[in-house]
Design a protein around this motif. Structure first.
Motif, PDB file in Angstrom:
ATOM      1  N   PHE A 164     -32.735  88.042 -11.575  1.00 26.42           N
ATOM      2  CA  PHE A 164     -33.671  87.788 -12.674  1.00 26.42           C
ATOM      3  C   PHE A 164     -34.983  87.188 -12.156  1.00 26.42           C
ATOM      4  O   PHE A 164     -36.063  87.526 -12.632  1.00 26.42           O
ATOM      5  N   LYS A 165     -34.881  86.314 -11.164  1.00 29.69           N
ATOM      6  CA  LYS A 165     -36.083  85.690 -10.598  1.00 29.69           C
ATOM      7  C   LYS A 165     -36.996  86.735  -9.966  1.00 29.69           C
ATOM      8  O   LYS A 165     -38.207  86.741 -10.209  1.00 29.69           O
ATOM      9  N   SER A 166     -36.422  87.630  -9.175  1.00 32.11           N
ATOM     10  CA  SER A 166     -37.218  88.679  -8.529  1.00 32.11           C
ATOM     11  C   SER A 166     -37.875  89.582  -9.565  1.00 32.11           C
ATOM     12  O   SER A 166     -39.068  89.880  -9.477  1.00 32.11           O
ATOM     13  N   MET A 167     -37.081  90.019 -10.534  1.00 36.76           N
ATOM     14  CA  MET A 167     -37.612  90.929 -11.539  1.00 36.76           C
ATOM     15  C   MET A 167     -38.703  90.247 -12.367  1.00 36.76           C
ATOM     16  O   MET A 167     -39.767  90.816 -12.581  1.00 36.76           O
ATOM     17  N   SER A 168     -38.453  89.020 -12.797  1.00 42.39           N
ATOM     18  CA  SER A 168     -39.445  88.365 -13.646  1.00 42.39           C
ATOM     19  C   SER A 168     -40.733  88.049 -12.880  1.00 42.39           C
ATOM     20  O   SER A 168     -41.833  88.253 -13.402  1.00 42.39           O
ATOM     21  N   LEU A 169     -40.613  87.599 -11.644  1.00 41.76           N
ATOM     22  CA  LEU A 169     -41.807  87.261 -10.862  1.00 41.76           C
ATOM     23  C   LEU A 169     -42.666  88.492 -10.580  1.00 41.76           C
ATOM     24  O   LEU A 169     -43.866  88.508 -10.868  1.00 41.76           O
ATOM     25  N   PHE A 170     -42.059  89.539 -10.050  1.00 40.50           N
ATOM     26  CA  PHE A 170     -42.837  90.720  -9.678  1.00 40.50           C
ATOM     27  C   PHE A 170     -43.301  91.523 -10.892  1.00 40.50           C
ATOM     28  O   PHE A 170     -44.385  92.096 -10.884  1.00 40.50           O
ATOM     29  N   PHE A 171     -42.491  91.564 -11.950  1.00 41.14           N
ATOM     30  CA  PHE A 171     -42.936  92.239 -13.168  1.00 41.14           C
ATOM     31  C   PHE A 171     -44.094  91.473 -13.802  1.00 41.14           C
ATOM     32  O   PHE A 171     -45.023  92.077 -14.328  1.00 41.14           O
ATOM     33  N   LEU A 172     -44.051  90.136 -13.749  1.00 40.56           N
ATOM     34  CA  LEU A 172     -45.154  89.337 -14.284  1.00 40.56           C
ATOM     35  C   LEU A 172     -46.437  89.586 -13.500  1.00 40.56           C
ATOM     36  O   LEU A 172     -47.503  89.807 -14.087  1.00 40.56           O
ATOM     37  N   LEU A 173     -46.337  89.579 -12.190  1.00 40.31           N
ATOM     38  CA  LEU A 173     -47.522  89.842 -11.359  1.00 40.31           C
ATOM     39  C   LEU A 173     -48.054  91.254 -11.597  1.00 40.31           C
ATOM     40  O   LEU A 173     -49.264  91.455 -11.764  1.00 40.31           O
ATOM     41  N   TYR A 206     -38.221  95.568  -9.021  1.00 41.53           N
ATOM     42  CA  TYR A 206     -37.013  96.305  -9.394  1.00 41.53           C
ATOM     43  C   TYR A 206     -36.064  96.445  -8.197  1.00 41.53           C
ATOM     44  O   TYR A 206     -34.858  96.219  -8.317  1.00 41.53           O
ATOM     45  N   VAL A 207     -36.603  96.797  -7.045  1.00 41.15           N
ATOM     46  CA  VAL A 207     -35.770  96.994  -5.850  1.00 41.15           C
ATOM     47  C   VAL A 207     -35.112  95.682  -5.435  1.00 41.15           C
ATOM     48  O   VAL A 207     -33.911  95.643  -5.122  1.00 41.15           O
ATOM     49  N   LEU A 238     -32.941  98.601 -18.114  1.00 40.98           N
ATOM     50  CA  LEU A 238     -34.231  98.293 -18.731  1.00 40.98           C
ATOM     51  C   LEU A 238     -35.323  98.224 -17.668  1.00 40.98           C
ATOM     52  O   LEU A 238     -36.416  98.766 -17.843  1.00 40.98           O
ATOM     53  N   GLY A 239     -35.016  97.581 -16.549  1.00 47.19           N
ATOM     54  CA  GLY A 239     -35.966  97.546 -15.436  1.00 47.19           C
ATOM     55  C   GLY A 239     -36.255  98.936 -14.893  1.00 47.19           C
ATOM     56  O   GLY A 239     -37.396  99.265 -14.565  1.00 47.19           O
ATOM     57  N   LEU A 240     -35.214  99.767 -14.834  1.00 42.89           N
ATOM     58  CA  LEU A 240     -35.387 101.140 -14.355  1.00 42.89           C
ATOM     59  C   LEU A 240     -36.271 101.946 -15.299  1.00 42.89           C
ATOM     60  O   LEU A 240     -37.144 102.689 -14.846  1.00 42.89           O
TER      61      LEU A 240
END
Length: 144
Positions: A119-128, A106-107, A44-46
């Motif tokens: 999940f923390k990395s994806m949610s934080l950077f996707f939110l920003l 994503y990376v 999904l992130g990809l």
């Protein structure tokens, strides 16, 4: 050609926004509820990453065509008109930053060691990235 790419750019925008939003919500849910980071989460992130990159590429092609065709004249004309400056300078710059943030998220999630950090990395950077993108979308053109 310019009109066709413009329509494509506007159409992909919907898919990109939806995919980024869904990936963001799913990653926030996984982070807050200590879920396991699955292959589906990565994919999904990809897909969100691919859609945002496609959107960026078509936007950069449009920007290139604007400068090649000299649609707005000299840089002084561009900078003195707020609407044109938004379209040619502010919007592309913020979209590049937003897509870069999504890419970093994503990376980092892909290389993470445990589910919580992924999940923390994806949610934080996707939110920003999502916030940056939403801040500079020309809503009148997207909706109208």
């Amino acid at each position: 050609m310019f009109t066709g790419i413009t329509h494509l750019h506007r159409t992909i925008a919907y898919a990109a926004l939806i995919l980024i939003f869904v990936a963001l919500i799913k990653s926030l849910y996984g982070f807050l509820n200590n879920k396991e980071f699955t292959e589906g989460d990565r994919k999904l992130g990809l897909f969100a990453l691919i859609a945002s990159h496609l959107q960026l590429v078509f936007g950069l092609v449009l920007l290139f065509l604007i400068f090649v065709e000299q649609r707005y004249g000299e840089m002084g004309n561009i900078m003195s008109n707020a609407h044109i400056r938004f379209e040619v300078i502010e919007h592309p710059l913020m979209m590049i930053i937003g897509v870069a943030l999504i890419t970093v998220g994503y990376v980092k999630a892909k290389k993470g060691t445990d589910s919580k950090s992924r999940f923390k990395s994806m949610s934080l950077f996707f939110l920003l990235g999502f916030a940056v993108i939403l801040s500079r979308i020309p809503w009148d053109k997207l909706i109208g």
